[in-house]
Design a protein around this motif. Structure first.
Motif, short mmCIF file in Angstrom:
data_model
loop_
_atom_site.label_atom_id
_atom_site.label_comp_id
_atom_site.label_asym_id
_atom_site.label_seq_id
_atom_site.Cartn_x
_atom_site.Cartn_y
_atom_site.Cartn_z
N PRO A 169 0.90 -1.28 0.03
CA PRO A 169 0.04 -0.02 -0.02
C PRO A 169 0.92 1.40 0.00
O PRO A 169 1.84 1.28 0.94
N ALA A 170 0.38 2.18 -0.81
CA ALA A 170 1.01 3.39 -0.97
C ALA A 170 0.43 4.66 -1.25
O ALA A 170 -0.70 4.46 -1.82
N ALA A 171 0.93 5.85 -0.76
CA ALA A 171 0.31 7.07 -1.15
C ALA A 171 1.50 8.21 -1.53
O ALA A 171 2.72 7.87 -1.45
N GLU A 174 -3.32 20.31 8.50
CA GLU A 174 -4.68 19.85 8.92
C GLU A 174 -5.04 18.71 7.79
O GLU A 174 -5.51 17.71 7.89
N PHE A 175 -4.83 19.38 6.73
CA PHE A 175 -5.36 18.40 5.34
C PHE A 175 -4.43 17.22 5.26
O PHE A 175 -4.90 16.17 5.12
N LEU A 176 -3.15 17.43 5.65
CA LEU A 176 -2.35 16.22 5.55
C LEU A 176 -2.63 15.31 6.62
O LEU A 176 -2.45 14.07 6.48
N ALA A 177 -2.90 15.81 7.70
CA ALA A 177 -3.36 14.70 8.95
C ALA A 177 -4.53 13.73 8.37
O ALA A 177 -4.63 12.86 8.67
N LYS A 178 -5.52 14.72 7.78
CA LYS A 178 -6.46 13.95 7.36
C LYS A 178 -6.47 12.91 6.03
O LYS A 178 -6.89 11.74 6.45
N MET A 179 -5.37 13.32 5.26
CA MET A 179 -4.94 12.22 4.29
C MET A 179 -4.22 11.02 4.88
O MET A 179 -4.33 10.08 4.69
N LEU A 180 -3.48 11.41 6.11
CA LEU A 180 -2.85 10.37 6.49
C LEU A 180 -3.61 9.19 7.42
O LEU A 180 -3.64 7.94 7.35
N THR A 181 -4.69 9.95 7.93
CA THR A 181 -5.50 8.85 8.55
C THR A 181 -6.50 8.05 7.66
O THR A 181 -6.40 6.81 7.71
N ALA A 182 -6.85 8.59 6.39
CA ALA A 182 -7.12 7.96 5.35
C ALA A 182 -6.33 6.72 4.86
O ALA A 182 -6.53 5.60 4.77
N PHE A 183 -5.23 7.25 4.87
CA PHE A 183 -4.02 6.37 4.29
C PHE A 183 -3.71 4.98 5.17
O PHE A 183 -3.65 3.99 4.85
N VAL A 184 -3.72 5.29 6.36
CA VAL A 184 -3.69 4.10 7.42
C VAL A 184 -4.76 3.15 7.32
O VAL A 184 -4.59 2.06 7.30
#
Ligand SMILES: Cc1cc2nc3c(=O)[nH]c(=O)nc-3n(C[C@H](O)[C@H](O)[C@H](O)COP(=O)(O)O)c2cc1C
Length: 181
Positions: A104-106, A162-172
């Motif tokens: 898995p990657a982003a 804030e946006f990066l944190a949101k993306m990281l939650t989705a990524f995990v």
């Protein structure tokens, strides 16, 4: 999750590497991110392969990718495409056996201009797709106007963090799902 961060920039003051450091801070609790070294990899040359063995730095990098649960790429675009050091690292990982397969990657990217690396991220998506990497589709992270968003090498813009944190939650969440499948 043990996430391996891979920066497409070797520059000391790289905004993309700084974005990976910010991502390490912003990951949901219980997950960790380490940044891979790709600057010492030799240029791809099949003559350096002997009986399926690769140079020591290449073997170390390949082992780091294999050991990671997920991968986070942060890359500039160079001339509207993938920076050569990053493509070189990807090519070394693709030699038999392909260490990228099913990971898995982003992708995130930072540029001083307005487009925020979109022209670099799409060719990267294409290459990683061919290598059977499982890429997070959305949210996409294009951080433009880097000069206004970083201070002393740190990502300080509140909305971007804030946006990066949101993306990281989705990524995990995405990575955990890919691992289970
Ligand atoms: C060889 C080269 C080509 C570049 N091409 C582009 C480009 O196509 N689009 C762009 O927005 N920036 C381009 N840039 C500028 C980079 O976005 C800028 O140097 C950025 O800071 C690189 O990311 P870094 O801070 O992580 O090193 C290029 C830079 C270099 C060195």
């Amino acid at each position: 999750m043990k996430i391996l961060g891979i920066s497409g920039s070797l520059r000391q003051g790289s905004w993309n590497t700084a974005a990976l450091h910010a991502a390490a801070d912003l990951l949901p609790e219980g997950h960790a991110l380490e940044i891979a070294a790709i600057g010492d990899l030799p240029l791809m040359n099949q003559d350096l392969e002997h009986d399926g063995k690769y140079p020591e730095t290449v073997e170390c990098f390949r082992a780091a990718v294999l050991a990671a649960d997920a991968l986070l790429f942060a890359t500039p675009e160079y001339n509207a495409s993938i920076p050569a050091p990053l493509k070189n690292a990807i090519d070394w990982g693709s030699r038999p056996a392909n260490v990228w397969s099913a990971k898995p990657a982003a992708i995130i990217g930072v540029s001083p201009g307005a487009l925020g690396t979109s022209r670099g991220q799409y060719p990267l998506r294409q290459t990683l797709g061919v290598l059977s990497v499982q890429l997070l589709g959305q949210p996409e992270v294009f951080i433009g106007g880097a000069g206004q968003k970083f201070t002393d090498g740190n990502l300080t813009d509140a909305a971007t963090r804030e946006f990066l944190a949101k993306m990281l939650t989705a990524f995990v969440t995405f990575s955990e799902r890919v691992k289970l499948s």
